[in-house]
Design a protein around this motif. Structure first.
Motif, PDB file in Angstrom:
ATOM      1  N   GLY A 110      88.366  13.214 -30.482  1.00 32.40           N
ATOM      2  CA  GLY A 110      89.733  13.543 -30.129  1.00 32.40           C
ATOM      3  C   GLY A 110      90.020  13.447 -28.642  1.00 32.40           C
ATOM      4  N   ALA A 111      89.181  12.754 -27.915  1.00 31.12           N
ATOM      5  CA  ALA A 111      89.375  12.651 -26.470  1.00 31.12           C
ATOM      6  C   ALA A 111      90.566  11.772 -26.124  1.00 31.12           C
ATOM      7  N   LEU A 112      90.979  10.918 -27.021  1.00 31.89           N
ATOM      8  CA  LEU A 112      92.088  10.016 -26.735  1.00 31.89           C
ATOM      9  C   LEU A 112      93.421  10.545 -27.242  1.00 31.89           C
ATOM     10  N   GLU A 113      93.418  11.679 -27.901  1.00 35.66           N
ATOM     11  CA  GLU A 113      94.657  12.298 -28.352  1.00 35.66           C
ATOM     12  C   GLU A 113      95.133  13.258 -27.265  1.00 35.66           C
ATOM     13  N   TRP A 114      96.386  13.170 -26.923  1.00 36.18           N
ATOM     14  CA  TRP A 114      96.854  13.900 -25.755  1.00 36.18           C
ATOM     15  C   TRP A 114      96.972  15.409 -25.990  1.00 36.18           C
ATOM     16  N   HIS A 115      97.453  15.838 -27.148  1.00 35.51           N
ATOM     17  CA  HIS A 115      97.755  17.254 -27.336  1.00 35.51           C
ATOM     18  C   HIS A 115      96.717  18.021 -28.131  1.00 35.51           C
ATOM     19  N   SER A 116      95.707  17.390 -28.612  1.00 34.75           N
ATOM     20  CA  SER A 116      94.701  18.143 -29.351  1.00 34.75           C
ATOM     21  C   SER A 116      93.394  18.119 -28.586  1.00 34.75           C
ATOM     22  N   ILE A 117      93.058  19.260 -28.048  1.00 38.83           N
ATOM     23  CA  ILE A 117      91.795  19.402 -27.336  1.00 38.83           C
ATOM     24  C   ILE A 117      90.834  20.132 -28.249  1.00 38.83           C
ATOM     25  N   LYS A 118      89.724  19.494 -28.519  1.00 40.50           N
ATOM     26  CA  LYS A 118      88.733  20.110 -29.418  1.00 40.50           C
ATOM     27  C   LYS A 118      87.556  20.598 -28.633  1.00 40.50           C
TER      28      LYS A 118
END
Length: 129
Positions: free
Chosen positions: A121-129
């Protein structure tokens, strides 16, 4: 009595290196010892005060998301990886099949890293895992 061999051409340089290392270590330890003895230990109150006319320390209202830094790191990582491909492309004919196989391995490892970052999920802006 033992006899030392001192006629080696690098014996003088080796001795100079040992003397320099010893002098450096002695200076380092002496400086550390003197600075610890001369340091003021009651400066904790001074550390918490405002330096000259600076503002009071407060929490910043607009924090920058850590996601931005992750994007920047990934960009720099993949950008640097691409830089390694230019010399390979210039000497492609000289390197032959061995160079081609190494570049395929390099691209596969790069793709594995990209897929790993994507799955985390590093490339998704609003979801930090």
């Amino acid at each position: 009595m033992t006899h030392m061999v001192v006629d080696h051409p690098y014996f003088g340089a080796f001795m100079l290196l040992l003397i320099t290392f010893g002098a450096f270590s002695a200076t380092l330890f002496a400086a550390r010892f003197v600075s610890r003895k001369l340091a003021r230990l009651d400066t904790e109150k001074l550390k918490l005060t405002i330096y000259e006319c600076g503002p009071e320390v407060t929490k910043q209202p607009n924090t920058i998301s850590a996601q931005f830094y992750l994007f920047a790191l990934l960009f720099i990582l993949f950008d640097v990886e691409i830089i390694f491909m230019f010399p390979w492309a210039i000497d492609f004919k000289v390197l032959g099949w061995f160079g081609f196989a190494e570049m395929i391995l390099f691209i596969v490892l790069l793709a594995i890293g990209f897929i790993y970052a994507w799955k985390k999920g590093a490339l998704e802006w609003h979801s930090i895992k």
